[in-house]
Write a protein that holds these residues in place. Structure first.
Motif, PDB file in Angstrom:
ATOM      1  N   PHE A  92      -9.801   4.707 -11.884  1.00  0.00           N
ATOM      2  CA  PHE A  92      -8.712   4.967 -10.937  1.00  0.00           C
ATOM      3  C   PHE A  92      -8.751   6.406 -10.443  1.00  0.00           C
ATOM      4  O   PHE A  92      -8.544   6.667  -9.251  1.00  0.00           O
ATOM      5  N   ILE A  93      -9.009   7.360 -11.346  1.00  0.00           N
ATOM      6  CA  ILE A  93      -9.078   8.767 -10.945  1.00  0.00           C
ATOM      7  C   ILE A  93     -10.228   8.975  -9.965  1.00  0.00           C
ATOM      8  O   ILE A  93     -10.112   9.746  -9.003  1.00  0.00           O
ATOM      9  N   LYS A  94     -11.333   8.291 -10.190  1.00  0.00           N
ATOM     10  CA  LYS A  94     -12.470   8.392  -9.283  1.00  0.00           C
ATOM     11  C   LYS A  94     -12.139   7.812  -7.907  1.00  0.00           C
ATOM     12  O   LYS A  94     -12.554   8.342  -6.876  1.00  0.00           O
ATOM     13  N   ASP A  95     -11.357   6.740  -7.891  1.00  0.00           N
ATOM     14  CA  ASP A  95     -11.066   6.043  -6.636  1.00  0.00           C
ATOM     15  C   ASP A  95      -9.958   6.682  -5.818  1.00  0.00           C
ATOM     16  O   ASP A  95      -9.998   6.664  -4.584  1.00  0.00           O
ATOM     17  N   VAL A  96      -8.927   7.223  -6.486  1.00  0.00           N
ATOM     18  CA  VAL A  96      -7.711   7.633  -5.782  1.00  0.00           C
ATOM     19  C   VAL A  96      -7.993   8.746  -4.769  1.00  0.00           C
ATOM     20  O   VAL A  96      -8.795   9.645  -5.020  1.00  0.00           O
ATOM     21  N   ALA A  97      -7.350   8.647  -3.619  1.00  0.00           N
ATOM     22  CA  ALA A  97      -7.526   9.638  -2.556  1.00  0.00           C
ATOM     23  C   ALA A  97      -6.702  10.889  -2.851  1.00  0.00           C
ATOM     24  O   ALA A  97      -5.859  10.909  -3.757  1.00  0.00           O
ATOM     25  N   ALA A  98      -6.908  11.936  -2.059  1.00  0.00           N
ATOM     26  CA  ALA A  98      -6.137  13.173  -2.203  1.00  0.00           C
ATOM     27  C   ALA A  98      -5.509  13.613  -0.879  1.00  0.00           C
ATOM     28  O   ALA A  98      -4.778  14.602  -0.846  1.00  0.00           O
ATOM     29  N   ASP A  99      -5.789  12.880   0.195  1.00  0.00           N
ATOM     30  CA  ASP A  99      -5.209  13.178   1.497  1.00  0.00           C
ATOM     31  C   ASP A  99      -4.776  11.856   2.109  1.00  0.00           C
ATOM     32  O   ASP A  99      -5.509  10.859   2.030  1.00  0.00           O
ATOM     33  N   TRP A 100      -3.597  11.853   2.753  1.00  0.00           N
ATOM     34  CA  TRP A 100      -2.954  10.576   3.037  1.00  0.00           C
ATOM     35  C   TRP A 100      -2.613  10.373   4.510  1.00  0.00           C
ATOM     36  O   TRP A 100      -2.221  11.303   5.210  1.00  0.00           O
ATOM     37  N   GLN A 101      -2.727   9.109   4.922  1.00  0.00           N
ATOM     38  CA  GLN A 101      -2.344   8.687   6.263  1.00  0.00           C
ATOM     39  C   GLN A 101      -0.862   8.346   6.337  1.00  0.00           C
ATOM     40  O   GLN A 101      -0.203   8.593   7.339  1.00  0.00           O
ATOM     41  N   ASP A 102      -0.341   7.792   5.232  1.00  0.00           N
ATOM     42  CA  ASP A 102       1.068   7.402   5.193  1.00  0.00           C
ATOM     43  C   ASP A 102       1.526   7.348   3.746  1.00  0.00           C
ATOM     44  O   ASP A 102       0.722   7.150   2.828  1.00  0.00           O
ATOM     45  N   SER A 103       2.830   7.533   3.534  1.00  0.00           N
ATOM     46  CA  SER A 103       3.428   7.473   2.195  1.00  0.00           C
ATOM     47  C   SER A 103       4.747   6.729   2.278  1.00  0.00           C
ATOM     48  O   SER A 103       5.546   6.968   3.185  1.00  0.00           O
ATOM     49  N   LYS A 104       4.969   5.835   1.342  1.00  0.00           N
ATOM     50  CA  LYS A 104       6.208   5.068   1.269  1.00  0.00           C
ATOM     51  C   LYS A 104       6.833   5.277  -0.109  1.00  0.00           C
ATOM     52  O   LYS A 104       6.214   4.956  -1.134  1.00  0.00           O
ATOM     53  N   TYR A 105       8.048   5.817  -0.106  1.00  0.00           N
ATOM     54  CA  TYR A 105       8.774   5.985  -1.368  1.00  0.00           C
ATOM     55  C   TYR A 105       9.609   4.726  -1.588  1.00  0.00           C
ATOM     56  O   TYR A 105      10.592   4.473  -0.910  1.00  0.00           O
ATOM     57  N   LEU A 106       9.180   3.905  -2.542  1.00  0.00           N
ATOM     58  CA  LEU A 106       9.749   2.574  -2.725  1.00  0.00           C
ATOM     59  C   LEU A 106      10.974   2.579  -3.631  1.00  0.00           C
ATOM     60  O   LEU A 106      11.924   1.821  -3.397  1.00  0.00           O
TER      61      LEU A 106
END
Length: 699
Positions: free
Chosen positions: A588-602
């Motif tokens: 998961f650490i290898k896959d997760v991004a660090a810059d984002w197109q969108d964020s949703k606080y659920l």
């Protein structure tokens, strides 16, 4: 006729002196006025609920000028602003900046001195600042004290830390406003330098929740050429007044007209998600001053760092005894130095194998032996490596592997020394291709008598960001003032620490499980945090059986922090060998991004839980992080943030059935399923636990 004109004029003045401005949706209202002594004041209401009662505004100058009273309104105007702008790095690719502005130009008739107060009212909050126009009798001046008030409408539940001019590295307290008292705290918490001005001093951002369901946050934005704002509480009236860190001779700020102060902000909503997702702080800062930002990039890194905190190695080369050859005066190696050429190559190999961008090395340069606690001036020169660290060989090896080295500059708090050496230090970085530096400010500040949160240091941190930008270098500051959105103006200021980070879990009483559920509502409102998540070996007894310290989360929560704790600079902080024990979780650490197109606080509740979903800026992949405090939690979330008419492979990293942050923290399980935007997922979080999910479209 003359009497009629006077009455008409008085009526006009009364209208100007008591004016109302609302947010774009008209849900939030600010009332501004002058009382019968000419004191400027304001109040804030959300719908029909009072947020801030009548609160007075103003400053006092060292020359005796009193900018708290004696004013009349010279003129005022209102306007509306609405734009969409694109951050270089961020939680979303575009940000809307929409507010109504109210500008009040005040004048003191006797002295003819002028002060302007500007309000900006957003749907999620209010911002205001003082502006000093160029004028005949006010040019260069000294701020003695700022008298901004926030008189709250109730005895709210509050998440607070002491108002310390030198450190933010505290565990949060959760009490009523009336129960705030620094003298009741156990301050034996691993913090080396403390400068607390009083028993009722607290830091901003100050997060609160009212008994009738309002979430309120007091903070500031665009702190430039001015001290950080702390707050002094009156526990009987629930009033807060701004306090500023003084310099060595007691002055607060040196200013010259025309000039402005930082924005004072009050965020308020009946939905906690509105607070934690707000971009108001960023919007109040100036746009980027860097024309070409192509060199500013997100980074994921590993490094020679955690092994020092757990006692496996040391920053210093010669040990605490500072052993020297009596004839040659050369340092004698202790054998525990972490920043060796051989050890660094091991981290480079690990980074290259697993696709990490960079490797940080702390303790590479001479000077670590005896500076801590000694308030020494000339400790580091930032260019001379220890004998066992071959700077060129290390960097050549990293380059051959496609890995970037991240520089480390520990200043030892000697800011004067750092500024003297800064250009040479940056030249070394450019010579060897370092794209970024992690700076540190441990200890008391030099020039002596200055505080971390004073005007001098605020200017220093901003100066370093500017000089690094001039040289196309990124900076990540530790032990600095907490950010207030300045990374919009200088986006190369890629991250900061400025709060109690993960390392405290290795050698102190640590960070309680609720800690990471509060930081997004406080510290992270001002900018990305280098929290250094990803610790898999939770208990320190793994390194020394006598140790009782541990990380106060489950392993699954450490994964979730990569999503809930935003930063475009993310460290996989644990030792390579600990990741090799759990390769499936490490994925998961290898896959997760660090810059984002969108964020949703659920889901969001300060001190309790947080669930966030984010979309990778460069792909259609989504990632989700959910965390809880010391209480186990179950919830059901909708996946309607996913693109419709698409199927996704969801890989779920969750707490195992017997997971518990204290009793069984490494118990986790991974499952895979196919989901769509119409799916719902049940999240089951252990005590101190979390869930991390990656969503990949199925072609």
């Amino acid at each position: 006729m003359k009497k009629f004109q006077i009455l008409a004029l008085l009526f006009l003045v009364s209208i100007v002196n008591a004016q109302k401005v609302q947010s774009p949706s008209k849900s939030l209202t600010v009332n501004f006025g002058l009382d019968n002594e000419g004191k400027p004041n304001y109040s804030v209401t959300l719908k029909d609920k009072k947020v801030v009662n009548q609160s007075f505004l103003g400053l006092k100058l060292k020359d005796g000028t009193d900018f708290t009273k004696g004013f009349t309104v010279e003129n005022s105007n209102t306007s509306t602003f609405d734009e969409v702008w694109k951050p270089v790095l961020g939680e979303q690719s575009s940000i809307r900046n929409n507010y109504n502005e109210f500008v009040i130009n005040l004048i003191q008739k006797k002295s003819e001195k002028r002060l302007t107060i500007v309000f900006r009212v957003y749907d999620e909050g209010v911002a205001f600042r003082y502006e000093f126009p160029k004028q005949k009798d006010l040019n260069y001046f000294i701020v003695k004290e700022e008298k901004t008030e926030f008189n709250l409408a109730g005895n709210h539940k509050t998440f607070w830390i002491p108002g310390d001019f030198d450190s933010q590295e505290y565990v949060y307290n959760e009490t009523l406003l009336s129960e705030i008292d620094n003298e009741k705290l156990d301050l034996n918490n691993g913090i080396g330098v403390k400068s607390i001005p009083g028993k009722y001093a607290v830091q901003s951002p100050l997060m609160m929740k009212s008994s009738d369901g309002l979430y309120i946050n007091i903070f500031e934005a665009a702190t430039v050429n001015y001290p950080v704002m702390h707050l002094e509480l009156n526990p009987k009236t629930f009033g807060l007044t701004s306090i500023l860190a003084p310099n060595a001779i007691g002055d607060k700020a040196y200013l010259q007209t025309p000039c402005v102060t930082p924005w004072r902000t009050i965020m308020v909503s009946d939905d906690a998600r509105t607070i934690v997702s707000s971009k108001m702080t960023l919007n109040l800062n100036e746009p980027s001053k860097i024309e070409d930002t192509s060199w500013i990039k997100p980074m994921k890194y590993v490094g020679v760092w955690w092994e020092m905190h757990v006692g496996k190695s040391t920053w210093d080369y010669a040990g605490s005894q500072n052993a020297q050859n009596t004839e040659t005066r050369e340092l004698i190696a202790s054998g525990k130095h972490g920043a060796t050429t051989e050890n660094t190559k091991r981290y480079i190999d690990f980074a290259a194998k697993h696709g990490f961008d960079g490797v940080l090395v702390e303790g590479w340069n001479v000077g670590w032996e005896d500076w801590f606690g000694n308030w020494k001036e000339d400790v580091f020169d930032f260019v001379t490596p220890y004998p066992d660290f071959d700077l060129k060989a290390v960097n050549d090896y990293a380059k051959s592997k496609g890995v970037k080295m991240i520089m480390h500059h520990e200043t030892s708090g000697s800011v004067a020394n750092y500024e003297r050496h800064l250009d040479r230090a940056m030249n070394l970085m450019k010579q060897y291709g370092y794209p970024a530096v992690k700076s540190g400010y441990v200890g008391k500040i030099i020039p002596r008598g200055e505080f971390h949160d004073g005007q001098t240091m605020v200017n220093h941190f901003n100066f370093v960001a500017k000089r690094m930008a001039d040289n196309k270098l990124m900076v990540n500051s530790h032990e600095s003032t907490r950010p207030t959105g300045y990374h919009r103006t200088y986006p190369n200021y890629i991250a900061a620490e400025a709060a109690r980070g993960n390392e405290f879990n290795a050698w102190s009483n640590g960070n309680p499980p609720m800690h990471e559920t509060i930081l997004p509502f406080t510290r992270l409102l001002g900018g990305p945090m280098d929290y250094t998540p990803g610790i898999f070996e939770i208990k320190m007894s793994a390194y020394d059986k006598t140790k009782k310290e541990q990380v106060h989360t489950t392993l699954a929560k450490q994964l979730a922090l990569y999503v809930t704790m935003y930063s475009p600079l993310q460290m996989a902080a644990d030792l390579p060998e600990n990741y090799e024990k759990y390769p499936d979780a490490f994925q998961f650490i290898k896959d997760v991004a660090a810059d984002w197109q969108d964020s949703k606080y659920l889901e969001a509740e300060p001190g309790d839980y947080l669930t966030v979903a984010r979309k990778d800026k460069k792909s259609e992949r989504w990632f989700l992080g959910a965390i809880t405090d010391e209480n186990a939690r179950t919830s059901e979330i909708k996946l309607d943030f996913l693109s419709p008419n698409k199927k996704y492979k969801a890989v779920i990293y969750q707490d195992g059935k017997t997971a518990d942050w204290e009793k069984n923290p490494i118990n986790y399980e991974i499952k895979t399923m196919t989901v769509t935007s119409k799916s719902k997922l049940k999240l089951v979080l252990a005590k101190g636990g979390g869930t991390a999910i990656s969503f990949e479209p199925i072609n």
